[in-house]
Each structure stands twice: as C-alpha cells, then as structure tokens.
Write an enzyme that holds these catalytic residues in place. Structure first.
Site, PDB file in Angstrom:
ATOM      1  N   ARG A 127     -10.807   9.386  -6.504  1.00  0.00           N
ATOM      2  CA  ARG A 127     -11.557   8.319  -6.189  1.00  0.00           C
ATOM      3  C   ARG A 127     -12.846   9.027  -5.477  1.00  0.00           C
ATOM      4  O   ARG A 127     -14.049   8.309  -5.644  1.00  0.00           O
ATOM      5  CB  ARG A 127     -10.911   7.461  -4.953  1.00  0.00           C
ATOM      6  N   LYS A 159       0.811  -1.155  -0.125  1.00  0.00           N
ATOM      7  CA  LYS A 159       0.055   0.320  -0.062  1.00  0.00           C
ATOM      8  C   LYS A 159       0.929   1.144  -0.060  1.00  0.00           C
ATOM      9  O   LYS A 159       2.054   1.374   0.723  1.00  0.00           O
ATOM     10  CB  LYS A 159      -0.816  -0.067   1.184  1.00  0.00           C
TER      11      LYS A 159
END
Length: 200
Positions: A134, A113
């Site tokens: 997003r 990540k």
C-alpha cells in the site's frame, strides 16, 4: 506545557511510530494507542489552526518507501489507511469517496479487519505481473518476488483477464506461534506480533 509544545511533541511521537510501523514493520504502540495520539493531534490542530503545518503527520498518509524496493504508483488509491470510530466519520469518508468517483456506480463492501500488510496484485492476461504494498496509498513498494512465495496467491488465473486484486497478507496466530518457536530454537529474533511477521 503550552499548546504549541504539545503539538510538536505529538508530531514527533507519531512520526517515530509511523516509521517503526510502516518502514521497519516493528511498531512499539498498539493500533489503538497510535490512533489516539493521531486523534489528539488532529483535534489540537483543528482547535488551534495557527499551528497547522503541511509537514504534520495529519497531512500525510503512511510513510516513506524503503530504498531497497522499487516504487510503484497505484492505478487507484488504496484507501485502507482511513479509519473511523463512529457513524459520522464513516459518512464523511463515503462522501469523500463519491467526490473522487462521481462518474462511477460506487458500491461499498465492509468486512472484519484483518491486521496484515495491505497489498495490490496486478494481473495482465491472467498472469500475476506486479505485487505491491500500500505504501502511502498512492505510491507503494514492488514486492512481486515476495508475493510469489505465498502459496495461496495464484500466479495464473483461469481467465486471461486484466484485473487488480487487493487484500491483506496476514499470518494466523497458530502459524505465528510456530514461527516464533522456530526462531527461539535457532536463536533467531522473535516477532512482536503476527502483523510484523507477515510484513517481514
């Protein structure tokens, strides 16, 4: 404090911190602390379903869109808000993905990540046409002009193809430290962490 009061307190705390993270790009809790609050709230709501609410943060993803940016509806949902802490969570997530993509050969790739700002880049005939955040996974913000300032992102591809590319806009620690040093020199505002700096 009774259960209902505790649930309401957790909801307010999560909403405040969601706004600071997703809208202001200025979180006051670490990801771990935020996730712990979220898990506690979800657990209480599952244990006491009579206190569940459609307005609860557990029923939402992300946060509202900033008014100064135009909205963009993603062609395919961005799933990067989903997280897991054990193999059962991961299996359940994959089952949900398969339900939505029953007619496709669904492959999954995992990687380390990177904590940055998740974006989707749309190329039409090989030209970068839209860069969007997003947002809540379904609706994001159009930030194409900002994206074009990042030299590592190509504005034209070698092939005239239509494709959507997803990834994270992030700032390496050494660049973050240099930026904060420059901010200190000019008396500007320092950034709390590299993720905030990248999002800003």
């Amino acid at each position: 404090m009774d259960v209902q009061e505790n649930i309401e307190k957790l909801r307010k705390l999560i909403e405040i911190n969601s706004y600071k993270y997703y809208v202001e790009d200025n979180p006051t809790l670490s990801d771990f602390e935020y996730d712990e609050l979220f898990r506690e709230l979800r657990s209480l709501e599952n244990t006491y379903p009579e206190y569940k609410s459609e307005e609860s943060p557990t029923q939402k993803v992300g946060a509202e869109i900033k008014s100064e940016f135009k909205e963009h509806k993603h062609t395919y949902r961005l799933y990067s808000l989903d997280n897991s802490n054990n193999i059962e969570d991961l299996k359940n997530w994959y089952k949900r993905v398969l339900k939505e993509h029953t007619k496709e050969n669904t492959e999954v790739v995992s990687e380390l990540k990177i904590d940055g700002l998740a974006v989707a880049l749309s190329y039409r005939n090989g030209i970068l046409t839209i860069g969007a955040t997003r947002g809540d996974g379904v609706i994001g913000e159009i930030i194409t002009k900002n994206i074009k300032q990042i030299k590592d992102i190509p504005q034209k591809l070698k092939d005239d193809i239509n494709i959507e590319v997803r990834g994270e806009v992030y700032m390496p620690v050494d660049s973050f430290e240099r930026l904060n040093e420059e901010q200190r020199t000019i008396g500007g505002k320092e950034f709390a962490n590299p993720r905030n700096a990248a999002a800003g």
